[in-house]
Design an enzyme around this catalytic site. Structure first.
Site, PDB file in Angstrom:
ATOM      1  N   GLU A 227       1.324  -1.820  -3.493  1.00 15.03           N
ATOM      2  CA  GLU A 227       2.476  -1.954  -2.590  1.00 15.03           C
ATOM      3  C   GLU A 227       2.592  -3.437  -2.268  1.00 15.03           C
ATOM      4  O   GLU A 227       1.754  -3.994  -1.567  1.00 15.03           O
ATOM      5  CB  GLU A 227       2.273  -1.110  -1.332  1.00 15.03           C
ATOM      6  CG  GLU A 227       3.538  -0.904  -0.520  1.00 15.03           C
ATOM      7  CD  GLU A 227       3.704  -1.948   0.563  1.00 15.03           C
ATOM      8  OE1 GLU A 227       4.391  -2.969   0.285  1.00 15.03           O
ATOM      9  OE2 GLU A 227       3.173  -1.750   1.656  1.00 15.03           O
ATOM     10  N   CYS A 261       6.633  -5.866   5.109  1.00 12.38           N
ATOM     11  CA  CYS A 261       7.224  -5.708   3.776  1.00 12.38           C
ATOM     12  C   CYS A 261       8.535  -4.938   3.832  1.00 12.38           C
ATOM     13  O   CYS A 261       9.432  -5.178   3.025  1.00 12.38           O
ATOM     14  CB  CYS A 261       6.248  -4.976   2.854  1.00 12.38           C
ATOM     15  SG  CYS A 261       4.689  -5.833   2.596  1.00 12.38           S
TER      16      CYS A 261
END
Length: 453
Positions: A227, A261
């Protein structure tokens, strides 16, 4: 490891690192722990996870203050993060058995065919500082419950968080060494992944970190989940509820100091509502309180490190030099600590850092776009593909647009979030694999076919 309080710039603590010999000892203990842990009934593993949730709630203030002291998260958001970690423990304590139930398949008369899910062994998790508890627990809760054991290589600026997480599992009653924190520099990570005792790896972090882990794991034919960040579009259509979009958008960009993020980073607004949105959005951003992260009234604290703030400001300066216009913020704050104000840039030219790079801090880039096709094209005009947010009063229209956006998740009339009940992850250079829900739990298991005549 030197722990620097980002709100003051002062050294808060010095923590001794583990060395290569310590790592070898940890791997040996991890392997031994796995042999016993994998045989524990799933219900016992679920009960221990529920106990970990209890430990988190009992000590939430202590853990939240550690988080705030090490990386600057406002205390109210740190407390919420601990609550979310307890929730993910509750979720897998309740649903882990069901997620791991064998799946039956069509088979000839007199035979029985099913897929069973067995653990793999020791798993290395390389985790970032921005959500120093949540990122770890969304790894540990499912994968310890499935019978694996965990090795955590946390970011070097949050060693207290790493040690506290290990203590959570110990206090919850987990067997020794089922979860271990390794306080090591990044240059030892490859050696750990290459070790035959480690069976898989996961990383949440930067593109270079993800590529390094993926390369080493791939060379060893080991599973990995990545990720790796995002440049999430926040798409405002001409029929959106502008007040709601502006209020939520300001928070989507600035919570956790913008260091997320899945933060809304590129605000793509239809020309028919652009002026109204921009006025409301800037007002919402300017209403956020920047200050001492230990104060419950603070919305935005410092950036996690001085060098990160400097990099962010360099991106803003380069974007302004290229033609972007600063509507609010845009300069480091004149005070002790790594404080950068919530910033809004308009007229952002193509190819400048605010347009083409991930800005990991409280900087929003706002674009005026003529039509829905242009909004979609700009939403997909990035090498990253983690999340996206679409705003419209026409839910069916939002769902149609969501299917055309290249991202791992799209939220309509809501900010992007990770939730234990749904899979989370990205596409393109945001990585691969999924965390959370059943899909996440099955990333690190052997999906074994068993055929019985």
């Amino acid at each position: 490891m030197q722990v620097i309080n980002p709100a003051t710039g002062e050294r808060a603590e010095t923590v001794e690192e583990h060395d290569a010999s310590d790592v070898q000892d940890a791997l040996e203990r991890s392997t031994a722990a796995y042999e016993e842990w994998r045989e524990r009934p799933i219900r016992e593993r679920e009960e221990l996870l529920a106990a970990a949730g209890d430990v988190l709630r009992e000590n939430e203030r202590e853990y939240a203050e550690t988080m705030t002291r090490e990386m600057g998260k406002p205390i109210s958001q740190a407390l919420a993060e601990i609550e979310k970690c307890a929730w993910v423990c509750d979720h897998y304590a309740q649903h882990g058995s069901a997620y791991l139930e064998a799946d039956s398949h069509p088979s000839p008369p007199g035979s029985d065919v099913e897929t069973v899910y067995d653990p793999l062994g020791p798993i290395l998790a390389v985790m970032p500082w921005n959500f120093p508890f949540w990122q770890v627990f969304r790894f540990a809760a499912p994968h310890l419950t499935s019978g694996n054991v965990g090795l955590l290589k946390h970011a070097s600026n949050v060693p207290g968080c790493a040690q506290a997480i290990e203590d959570v599992f110990r206090e919850a009653g987990y067997p020794e060494d089922v979860f271990q924190s390794l306080l090591i520099p990044s240059d030892l990570v490859d050696d750990i992944i290459e070790d035959e005792r480690v069976k898989a790896a996961t990383v949440t972090g930067s593109g270079p970190a993800g590529r390094a882990v993926a390369s080493t794991a791939g060379d060893q034919l080991k599973k990995s989940v990545l990720e790796l960040g995002g440049s999430d579009p926040f798409v405002v259509l001409d029929d959106a509820d502008i007040e709601d979009a502006a209020e939520t958008g300001a928070w989507a960009r600035n919570q956790n100091g913008g260091q997320s993020c899945i933060a809304g980073k590129r605000f793509l607004v239809h020309t028919d509502v652009y002026d109204e949105f921009l006025e409301r959005f800037v007002a919402e951003v300017e209403s956020l309180t920047v200050g001492d992260p230990m104060d419950v009234d603070t919305d935005v604290g410092p950036q996690a490190r001085e060098d990160l703030m400097e990099t962010l400001h360099e991106q803003v300066e380069a974007s302004v030099e290229a033609g972007a216009r600063v509507l609010t913020g845009g300069e480091p704050m004149d005070r002790d600590g790594a404080f950068y104000p919530p910033t809004v840039l308009a007229d952002v030219p193509e190819g400048c850092p605010a347009d083409s790079e991930e800005t990991f801090g409280p900087v929003a880039a706002v674009y005026e776009i003529d039509d829905a096709d242009g909004l979609l094209a700009k939403a997909n005009d990035t090498e990253l593909g983690l999340g996206a947010s679409v705003w419209t009063t026409d839910r069916a229209r939002g769902q149609r647009l969501a299917r055309e956006i290249d991202a791992g998740c799209v939220y309509i009339n809501q900010l992007v979030k990770s939730d234990p009940r749904v899979p989370f992850g990205g596409v393109k250079e945001s990585g691969y694999g999924r965390e959370l829900a059943r899909e996440g739990m099955l990333e690190f298991v052997n999906r074994k076919t068993v055929w019985t005549e």
